[in-house]
Structures are given as C-alpha cells and as structure tokens.
Design an enzyme around this catalytic site. Sequence first.
Site, PDB file in Angstrom:
ATOM      1  N   SER A 207       0.821  -1.209   0.000  1.00 10.92           N
ATOM      2  CA  SER A 207       0.000   0.000   0.000  1.00 10.92           C
ATOM      3  C   SER A 207       0.856   1.261   0.000  1.00 10.92           C
ATOM      4  O   SER A 207       0.377   2.310  -0.406  1.00 10.92           O
ATOM      5  CB  SER A 207      -0.955   0.012   1.195  1.00 10.92           C
TER       6      SER A 207
ATOM      7  N   HIS B 296      -3.524  -3.493  -6.035  1.00 11.12           N
ATOM      8  CA  HIS B 296      -3.742  -2.873  -4.725  1.00 11.12           C
ATOM      9  C   HIS B 296      -5.214  -2.948  -4.347  1.00 11.12           C
ATOM     10  O   HIS B 296      -6.050  -2.236  -4.910  1.00 11.12           O
ATOM     11  CB  HIS B 296      -3.245  -1.421  -4.724  1.00 11.12           C
TER      12      HIS B 296
END
Length: 296
Positions: free
Chosen positions: A127, A148
């Site tokens: 992240s 992601h």
Amino acid sequence: MVQQIKNVAVIGSGLMGSGIAQVTAYAGFLVTLVDIKKEILEVALKKMEERVLKEAKEKFNGNEQSQRKFVQDVIQRIRITTDVESAVSNADLVIEAIVENLEIKQRLFQKVEAIAPSHCILATNTSSLKLSDIGKYLNRKSQFGGLHFFTPVPKMQLLEVVQTSDTSESTLEALKWFGNKIEKVVVICKDTPGFIVNRLLIPYMSESMALADRGVASIEDIDTAVKLGLHFPIGPFELADFIGLDIALSIQNGSREHYPEEYNKLPHSKMLEKLVSEGNLGRKTGKGFYDYRSKL
Ligand code: NAI
C-alpha cells in the site's frame, strides 16, 4: 489474446491475503494460500469459511443444502501451505500480501521468480512502497505489477492496478482481466507512492488532523464540514477511528520515512501520536478521536 490465468498463489494470509484468496476462489480460480505458519493459515481458512457461509445464507435463504454446497465449492478451490515452492511452481499469477517491509518483500520476490514458471505474472499488494523498489532485483520486470486491494477485500469494489515503467502491456492486460474476473472495478495507476487513493488520502488526513491540532475547529465540526461540504460519506476522524489509529500513525510515519521528498512537508499530528501512546486506537479499543464505549 489475454494471458491465461488459472492457478493463483497468494502469499500472506492476513487481513488482505485471506480476503484476496477468498474473492479469487469465489471467481473460480484455483488458489494456493501461503503463510509462514500452519496455524495462521488454519485461522485464515476458518475466517474465509465463516465469511463465505454468511454470504451463502443471504444467497440461499433457508436452503441449507445449497448453502453447504456453495461454501464447499468455494473453499475446496483453496489449498493452504507453508511451502512457497510448491505454491508457486505451477502458478500463473502470484499475489504477494505479506508484511509491509521492503527488504522482506524484495527477498520473497527473488525467491518466487527463481521458482515460478516463465509465463507467471508477479503482483504486489503493497500500500505504501514503490513497485520499482520492491521489484528492483527481479530479472523479469516486465511481468511484475501491482494489485492494490482495499479492506475488506470481499466488500470493497475498487482495485488499483499499478504499472511500473517496465511492466509490459500484456502483463497490464492480464492484471486488468483478472481484476474484472474477480468483479472489481479496475483503475490503472503508474508507480507512484500511495498510488491514487492513498496519495490523496494521506495529505487529506494530515491536514484534517493539523486543523484540529491547531484548534482551528473541533473534530466533530471538521467531520461535519467534510460530510456536508464535500459529500464524503464519513469524516476524516471517523475514518481514522475506523481504520485504527496505530495504522493511521504507521502510514503517516512510514510515508515520511520511505518518501521524505513527497511527504515531509505534511504536518505531523500530535493528537494522533498522543492517542496511540495512550492505547486509544479507535473503534477496536472503544476509544480514539471519539469515545464509543457507551455505544458498545
Ligand atoms: P497482516 O499482518 O494482516 O498479514 C500479513 C501476513 O503475511 C501475516 O499472516 C504474516 O504471517 C504473513 N507473512 C509475513 N512474512 C511472510 C513471508 N515471508 N511469507 C509468507 N507469509 C508471510 O497484513 P495485511 O494488513 O494483510 O497487509 C498485507 C499487505 O497488504 C501489506 O503490504 C499492506 O501494506 C498491504 N495492504 C494492506 C491494507 C490494509 O488495509 N491492511 C490495504 C491494502 C494493502
């Protein structure tokens, strides 16, 4: 033609990895879920089973046989193992969701690359780290990209597909195809710290907390202003309490540490540090910016 993906290895079976494995199996892929300890994997599998059962109950209201079959069908597509080699040796796609530590991720990808079939696509769910840093030692950089996800993975629709300057078009197409297959809405982003969502979120959260730190406005009024003035569903302090203040602080500190030139100008929140040092971590401890204890 988009590259075929059937077997997916998910490495890391924590909050994110178990969610990724679940949605991947749900979409019909064969999943091998890897972690460092068997006990961690068993807990992850149990949690996935509970979540899928909950969904089955909503889907097949009252029909226990259909519910059981649905759960079995999804769960039997997930194999658990602590052996990275066996998980990766026949994988078409490897998704890494281990601890957010650059050196550990770099080492894992080197190991994976040495074992994975030559066509295998490698993806990270980082992240906050830059993909070009994680994939620095890879030989097959063209087959490396980012997937992601957002938490909770089964519920959140968005998937950021990230491309480095080395990611090939065919890898990008395959990652987009996979994202659509697991029923996510895919957005594409170049390799930049925070990608789209966190790149906007981190300064927004920092500035919100700085306003409160300086006593410009109360946390309640900032939350109200954002909800009614910007049409956001929740305010920054409600969001921080939801995410967990320890996580919010580690994102704030981690971003500065890894990318000082990008994030060092952002204000540091004293209030956030104080709350974390007192063990008030948000909803999960009953108190954060707001006090939830009377509502528990
Ligand atoms: P977590 O701590 O819940 O899970 C990480 C798992 O990886 C643990 O079960 C750990 O035992 C395992 N692990 C660590 N090293 C390993 C190795 N070498 N091989 C195999 N397994 C290993 O962490 P979480 O929250 O699931 O995060 C995982 C990744 O996803 C991190 O890179 C994080 O930045 C990213 N991410 C996290 C989000 C969040 O909201 N928590 C959102 C989007 C991405």
